[in-house]
Motif scaffolding. Sequence first.
Motif, PDB file in Angstrom:
ATOM      1  N   UNK A 215       0.841  -1.203   0.000  1.00 63.40           N
ATOM      2  CA  UNK A 215       0.000   0.000   0.000  1.00 63.40           C
ATOM      3  C   UNK A 215       0.871   1.246   0.000  1.00 63.40           C
ATOM      4  N   UNK A 216       1.937   1.198   0.796  1.00 61.40           N
ATOM      5  CA  UNK A 216       2.882   2.318   0.824  1.00 61.40           C
ATOM      6  C   UNK A 216       3.453   2.540  -0.568  1.00 61.40           C
ATOM      7  N   UNK A 217       3.835   1.432  -1.234  1.00 61.15           N
ATOM      8  CA  UNK A 217       4.417   1.533  -2.574  1.00 61.15           C
ATOM      9  C   UNK A 217       3.427   2.185  -3.524  1.00 61.15           C
ATOM     10  N   UNK A 218       2.181   1.705  -3.512  1.00 59.61           N
ATOM     11  CA  UNK A 218       1.226   2.193  -4.499  1.00 59.61           C
ATOM     12  C   UNK A 218       0.871   3.648  -4.220  1.00 59.61           C
TER      13      UNK A 218
ATOM     14  N   UNK B  94       1.370   9.101  -5.970  1.00 57.56           N
ATOM     15  CA  UNK B  94       1.717  10.481  -5.619  1.00 57.56           C
ATOM     16  C   UNK B  94       2.785  11.022  -6.561  1.00 57.56           C
ATOM     17  N   UNK B  95       3.773  10.180  -6.881  1.00 55.55           N
ATOM     18  CA  UNK B  95       4.830  10.612  -7.794  1.00 55.55           C
ATOM     19  C   UNK B  95       4.250  10.916  -9.164  1.00 55.55           C
TER      20      UNK B  95
ATOM     21  N   UNK C 289       6.990  -0.073 -11.320  1.00 54.67           N
ATOM     22  CA  UNK C 289       5.825   0.784 -11.129  1.00 54.67           C
ATOM     23  C   UNK C 289       6.246   2.248 -11.124  1.00 54.67           C
ATOM     24  N   UNK C 290       7.396   2.525 -10.500  1.00 49.56           N
ATOM     25  CA  UNK C 290       7.881   3.904 -10.484  1.00 49.56           C
ATOM     26  C   UNK C 290       8.251   4.351 -11.893  1.00 49.56           C
TER      27      UNK C 290
ATOM     28  N   UNK D 193       5.199   5.339 -13.461  1.00 52.56           N
ATOM     29  CA  UNK D 193       4.718   6.601 -12.916  1.00 52.56           C
ATOM     30  C   UNK D 193       5.510   7.763 -13.504  1.00 52.56           C
ATOM     31  N   UNK D 194       6.813   7.576 -13.702  1.00 54.12           N
ATOM     32  CA  UNK D 194       7.642   8.684 -14.186  1.00 54.12           C
ATOM     33  C   UNK D 194       7.415   8.901 -15.667  1.00 54.12           C
ATOM     34  N   UNK D 195       7.294   7.796 -16.427  1.00 52.19           N
ATOM     35  CA  UNK D 195       7.246   7.921 -17.888  1.00 52.19           C
ATOM     36  C   UNK D 195       5.848   7.780 -18.465  1.00 52.19           C
ATOM     37  N   UNK D 196       4.877   7.278 -17.690  1.00 45.90           N
ATOM     38  CA  UNK D 196       3.535   7.011 -18.213  1.00 45.90           C
ATOM     39  C   UNK D 196       3.594   6.273 -19.537  1.00 45.90           C
ATOM     40  N   UNK D 197       4.263   5.192 -19.594  1.00 42.28           N
ATOM     41  CA  UNK D 197       4.523   4.373 -20.801  1.00 42.28           C
ATOM     42  C   UNK D 197       5.517   5.048 -21.722  1.00 42.28           C
TER      43      UNK D 197
END
Lengths: 250, 98
Positions: free
Chosen positions: A124-127, A132-133, A242-243, A246-250
């Motif tokens: 949960x912390x990871x997600x 948030x990132x 996952x990060x 989040x950073x690149x959005x694919x």
Amino acid sequence: MAAEGKMDALGQFELHTALGGLGRSVNFTNSNLMMLLGGGLIIGLLYYGMKPRAVVPGRLQSLAEISYSGLLSMTEGSIGPEGRRFFPFIFTLFFFVLMGNMLGLLPYSFTYTSHIAVTFGLALLVIVVVTAVALRIHGMHFFSYFFPEGAPKLLAPLIIPIEVISYLSRPVSLSIRLFANMVAGHVMFEVFATFIVLLGGAGVLGASIGILPLVLNVVLVGFELLVAALQAYVFAILTCIYLHDAVHLH
Amino acid sequence: MSDDKGGSFEERLQAAQTRQASNAPAPASGAKGTASPMGIGVRVGIELVSALAVSVAIGWGLDRWLGTRPWFLALFVLLGGAAGVANVWRLMMPRSPR
């Protein structure tokens, strides 16, 4: 399997309060104790390992350096050069999980990663961090993640719920994977150990067959060491992936 | 990472830049390649089950909230199955080479 006696393969996962009366009054469990121990060991490794600051590192220093640089290159390799700022998070996560898995293999200890409450808390912390990132970097554009570009607009009511469910299932699969691996390994230990005891009590013939589960358990310890390290690595690299999303959005 | 002792600042900067550049285009290849058939099976199973679990929880919650007893649950079980398959697809297919 364990019809006689009180051999209960799941008994090892029970929580007890630790540290006597003080622990009982604040509900400080053996799980918490192992977490503190794990955290202390990591800090101790880094502090005492890096204390000599030798150019040619000794064993402990090289362990600390290898774990640092190995995880750093993994983080940068999977997130990209901008992944460096997430390195402390990945490092802490990896070592917390690794210590939980490894310390759990010691006799009389407790595997805190064998409780879904712990692993799901971590996932949960990871997600939450990943989301948030993504929101911080992309703002509202983040929500385009749930609708791939070029898909027909007609399919939106179908694709969006599926993508949202798929996104939300990440913490669940992350936590179940770690928790299930740990529980399965420890239950296997206990089951085979029960076989040893039961066969040992069944005369000479039984005792000589009882060697087999003993040998198997020895092999299992090695296997579980592998699983312990591998699951910690999987947890860390999936967080990295996952990060990356989040950073690149694919 | 730790062998940048010698050389001038320019050289080290050069080395760091080439390292960054060689890192940058490499896409995340994931933790694949070394997976055993057993490991793949377990991962696929976990992906399917977790997607289904999440969607059942959502459907059940919506039903409870809106009082539409079986309908959201039925809908979300189907969506959850689809999401599970989508997860497995994403797990098995290499990342899009864009």
